[in-house]
Design a protein around this motif. Structure first.
Motif, PDB file in Angstrom:
ATOM      1  N   GLN A 190       0.841  -1.204   0.000  1.00  0.00           N
ATOM      2  CA  GLN A 190       0.000   0.000   0.000  1.00  0.00           C
ATOM      3  C   GLN A 190       0.873   1.250   0.000  1.00  0.00           C
ATOM      4  OE1 GLN A 190      -2.581  -0.327   3.403  1.00  0.00           O
ATOM      5  NE2 GLN A 190      -3.937  -1.812   2.400  1.00  0.00           N
ATOM      6  N   TYR A 191       1.956   1.211   0.740  1.00  0.00           N
ATOM      7  CA  TYR A 191       2.861   2.365   0.783  1.00  0.00           C
ATOM      8  C   TYR A 191       3.620   2.527  -0.537  1.00  0.00           C
ATOM      9  CZ  TYR A 191       1.850   2.786   5.754  1.00  0.00           C
ATOM     10  OH  TYR A 191       1.227   2.957   6.970  1.00  0.00           O
ATOM     11  N   VAL A 192       3.953   1.432  -1.194  1.00  0.00           N
ATOM     12  CA  VAL A 192       4.561   1.523  -2.526  1.00  0.00           C
ATOM     13  C   VAL A 192       3.574   2.172  -3.491  1.00  0.00           C
ATOM     14  CG1 VAL A 192       5.404   0.192  -4.515  1.00  0.00           C
ATOM     15  CG2 VAL A 192       6.144  -0.424  -2.190  1.00  0.00           C
ATOM     16  N   THR A 193       2.326   1.726  -3.445  1.00  0.00           N
ATOM     17  CA  THR A 193       1.288   2.290  -4.317  1.00  0.00           C
ATOM     18  C   THR A 193       1.069   3.769  -4.023  1.00  0.00           C
ATOM     19  OG1 THR A 193       0.224   0.131  -4.494  1.00  0.00           O
ATOM     20  CG2 THR A 193      -1.130   2.056  -5.012  1.00  0.00           C
ATOM     21  N   ALA A 194       1.028   4.133  -2.764  1.00  0.00           N
ATOM     22  CA  ALA A 194       0.846   5.539  -2.388  1.00  0.00           C
ATOM     23  C   ALA A 194       2.019   6.390  -2.858  1.00  0.00           C
ATOM     24  CB  ALA A 194       0.668   5.659  -0.871  1.00  0.00           C
ATOM     25  N   ALA A 195       3.231   5.859  -2.734  1.00  0.00           N
ATOM     26  CA  ALA A 195       4.411   6.607  -3.195  1.00  0.00           C
ATOM     27  C   ALA A 195       4.358   6.825  -4.700  1.00  0.00           C
ATOM     28  CB  ALA A 195       5.691   5.864  -2.805  1.00  0.00           C
ATOM     29  N   ARG A 196       3.864   5.856  -5.445  1.00  0.00           N
ATOM     30  CA  ARG A 196       3.756   6.002  -6.909  1.00  0.00           C
ATOM     31  C   ARG A 196       2.770   7.092  -7.292  1.00  0.00           C
ATOM     32  NH1 ARG A 196       2.803   0.219  -9.418  1.00  0.00           N
ATOM     33  NH2 ARG A 196       2.878   1.350 -11.363  1.00  0.00           N
ATOM     34  N   GLN A 197       1.779   7.324  -6.469  1.00  0.00           N
ATOM     35  CA  GLN A 197       0.810   8.378  -6.769  1.00  0.00           C
ATOM     36  C   GLN A 197       1.393   9.760  -6.521  1.00  0.00           C
ATOM     37  OE1 GLN A 197      -2.536   7.217  -4.372  1.00  0.00           O
ATOM     38  NE2 GLN A 197      -3.118   5.568  -5.757  1.00  0.00           N
ATOM     39  N   VAL A 198       2.236   9.903  -5.517  1.00  0.00           N
ATOM     40  CA  VAL A 198       2.831  11.193  -5.170  1.00  0.00           C
ATOM     41  C   VAL A 198       4.113  11.441  -5.967  1.00  0.00           C
ATOM     42  CG1 VAL A 198       3.800  12.573  -3.288  1.00  0.00           C
ATOM     43  CG2 VAL A 198       1.831  11.091  -2.861  1.00  0.00           C
ATOM     44  N   TYR A 199       4.921  10.407  -6.107  1.00  0.00           N
ATOM     45  CA  TYR A 199       6.213  10.479  -6.808  1.00  0.00           C
ATOM     46  C   TYR A 199       6.209   9.419  -7.909  1.00  0.00           C
ATOM     47  CZ  TYR A 199       7.211  12.391  -2.176  1.00  0.00           C
ATOM     48  OH  TYR A 199       7.161  13.092  -1.002  1.00  0.00           O
ATOM     49  N   VAL A 233       3.042 -13.837 -15.781  1.00  0.00           N
ATOM     50  CA  VAL A 233       2.644 -15.130 -16.342  1.00  0.00           C
ATOM     51  C   VAL A 233       1.155 -15.439 -16.197  1.00  0.00           C
ATOM     52  CG1 VAL A 233       4.956 -16.082 -16.100  1.00  0.00           C
ATOM     53  CG2 VAL A 233       3.293 -16.428 -14.267  1.00  0.00           C
ATOM     54  N   THR A 234       0.424 -14.587 -15.504  1.00  0.00           N
ATOM     55  CA  THR A 234      -1.034 -14.730 -15.412  1.00  0.00           C
ATOM     56  C   THR A 234      -1.644 -13.345 -15.621  1.00  0.00           C
ATOM     57  OG1 THR A 234      -1.275 -14.223 -13.049  1.00  0.00           O
ATOM     58  CG2 THR A 234      -0.712 -16.502 -13.619  1.00  0.00           C
ATOM     59  N   ARG A 235      -2.904 -13.235 -15.462  1.00  0.00           N
ATOM     60  CA  ARG A 235      -3.560 -11.927 -15.586  1.00  0.00           C
ATOM     61  C   ARG A 235      -3.663 -11.197 -14.244  1.00  0.00           C
ATOM     62  NH1 ARG A 235      -6.183 -11.340 -20.623  1.00  0.00           N
ATOM     63  NH2 ARG A 235      -6.242 -13.294 -21.744  1.00  0.00           N
ATOM     64  N   SER A 236      -3.140 -11.785 -13.200  1.00  0.00           N
ATOM     65  CA  SER A 236      -3.218 -11.187 -11.870  1.00  0.00           C
ATOM     66  C   SER A 236      -2.144 -10.107 -11.721  1.00  0.00           C
ATOM     67  CB  SER A 236      -3.023 -12.272 -10.810  1.00  0.00           C
ATOM     68  OG  SER A 236      -3.005 -11.695  -9.537  1.00  0.00           O
ATOM     69  N   ASN A 237      -2.568  -8.858 -11.569  1.00  0.00           N
ATOM     70  CA  ASN A 237      -1.626  -7.748 -11.447  1.00  0.00           C
ATOM     71  C   ASN A 237      -2.200  -6.692 -10.501  1.00  0.00           C
ATOM     72  OD1 ASN A 237       0.442  -5.928 -11.812  1.00  0.00           O
ATOM     73  ND2 ASN A 237       0.193  -5.759 -14.026  1.00  0.00           N
ATOM     74  N   PRO A 238      -2.408  -7.045  -9.226  1.00  0.00           N
ATOM     75  CA  PRO A 238      -3.085  -6.123  -8.312  1.00  0.00           C
ATOM     76  C   PRO A 238      -2.309  -4.839  -8.015  1.00  0.00           C
ATOM     77  CG  PRO A 238      -2.202  -7.990  -7.112  1.00  0.00           C
ATOM     78  CD  PRO A 238      -2.028  -8.287  -8.579  1.00  0.00           C
ATOM     79  N   TYR A 239      -0.998  -4.849  -8.209  1.00  0.00           N
ATOM     80  CA  TYR A 239      -0.212  -3.653  -7.894  1.00  0.00           C
ATOM     81  C   TYR A 239       0.258  -2.918  -9.153  1.00  0.00           C
ATOM     82  CZ  TYR A 239      -0.564  -5.571  -3.268  1.00  0.00           C
ATOM     83  OH  TYR A 239      -1.064  -6.063  -2.091  1.00  0.00           O
ATOM     84  N   HIS A 240      -0.382  -3.222 -10.257  1.00  0.00           N
ATOM     85  CA  HIS A 240      -0.161  -2.499 -11.517  1.00  0.00           C
ATOM     86  C   HIS A 240       1.306  -2.449 -11.913  1.00  0.00           C
ATOM     87  CE1 HIS A 240      -4.348  -1.503 -11.121  1.00  0.00           C
ATOM     88  NE2 HIS A 240      -4.099  -1.026  -9.915  1.00  0.00           N
ATOM     89  N   ILE A 241       1.901  -3.633 -11.964  1.00  0.00           N
ATOM     90  CA  ILE A 241       3.292  -3.759 -12.400  1.00  0.00           C
ATOM     91  C   ILE A 241       3.349  -3.452 -13.890  1.00  0.00           C
ATOM     92  CG2 ILE A 241       5.248  -5.353 -12.579  1.00  0.00           C
ATOM     93  CD1 ILE A 241       4.173  -4.650  -9.678  1.00  0.00           C
ATOM     94  N   ASN A 242       4.346  -2.684 -14.296  1.00  0.00           N
ATOM     95  CA  ASN A 242       4.554  -2.391 -15.710  1.00  0.00           C
ATOM     96  C   ASN A 242       5.302  -3.586 -16.303  1.00  0.00           C
ATOM     97  OD1 ASN A 242       5.619  -1.564 -18.183  1.00  0.00           O
ATOM     98  ND2 ASN A 242       5.730   0.564 -17.531  1.00  0.00           N
ATOM     99  N   THR A 243       4.588  -4.436 -17.019  1.00  0.00           N
ATOM    100  CA  THR A 243       5.198  -5.639 -17.590  1.00  0.00           C
ATOM    101  C   THR A 243       5.641  -5.440 -19.036  1.00  0.00           C
ATOM    102  OG1 THR A 243       3.042  -6.495 -18.288  1.00  0.00           O
ATOM    103  CG2 THR A 243       3.840  -7.165 -16.104  1.00  0.00           C
TER     104      THR A 243
END
Length: 182
Positions: free
Chosen positions: A38-47, A145-155
């Motif tokens: 959650q903190y990684v995701t929040a940091a991506r929104q600000v920075y 390798v699947t469609r699961s990407n809950p943290y929006h990884i840039n693949t």
């Protein structure tokens, strides 16, 4: 005497690592792991930054990121300080959670970029936590390798090198005989 500032530039890619103080656990349960992400995701929104891979292990973290407008130090300070406060409050402990400054290896080639991606995703296998990287829930491997990407990884940046029927990302990561497809 203060620390030297690390050099960085927009578009620079880094393999970021952070380890628990005295190699102690920094994640005690699933709630802690979710909170860190959650903190990684929040940091991506600000920075804003591109997150290409991650793996959260019991006592350390791996992130593969590309800078956009902010330095790795600003991003990591946001993530690490918030998580350390959360962890100390939740587990009623005090003191440093992380061992010193985070590590940041500059990615200077696509070969090294792909190697780091493989290394990060194989970390739980190498640590004998799982038999296969898709069995480890707290890495970005399944986003590839699947469609699961809950943290929006840039693949897309990584997968563009595996557009061949001769080599898939799964093969590259799990089978040592395969070299980077370049």
């Amino acid at each position: 005497m203060g620390r030297n500032n690390r050099s960085w530039f927009p578009g620079g890619m880094y393999h970021i690592t952070a380890r628990g103080n005295r190699k102690q656990e920094i994640f005690r349960d699933e709630r802690d792991l979710k909170k860190y992400m959650q903190y990684v995701t929040a940091a991506r929104q600000v920075y804003p930054f591109h997150l290409y891979a991650y793996c959260l292990m019991g006592n350390h973290v791996h992130l593969l990121i590309e800078m956009i407008d902010d330095s790795p130090s600003v991003i990591m300070k946001s993530i690490q300080s918030r998580y350390a406060r959360y962890f100390n409050n939740r587990h009623d402990v005090s003191g440093h959670l992380f061992q010193g400054r985070y590590g940041a290896e500059f990615i200077d080639s696509i070969f090294y970029f792909l190697f780091c991606s493989r290394y990060i995703h194989m970390n739980p296998v190498e640590a004998n936590l799982v038999r296969s990287p898709e069995d480890y829930r707290w890495s970005s491997y399944n986003a590839y390798v699947t469609r699961s990407n809950p943290y929006h990884i840039n693949t897309s940046k990584t997968l563009q090198y595996f557009n061949t029927p001769h080599l898939t990302y799964r093969q590259y990561v799990t089978q040592e005989k395969y070299k980077a497809p370049l």
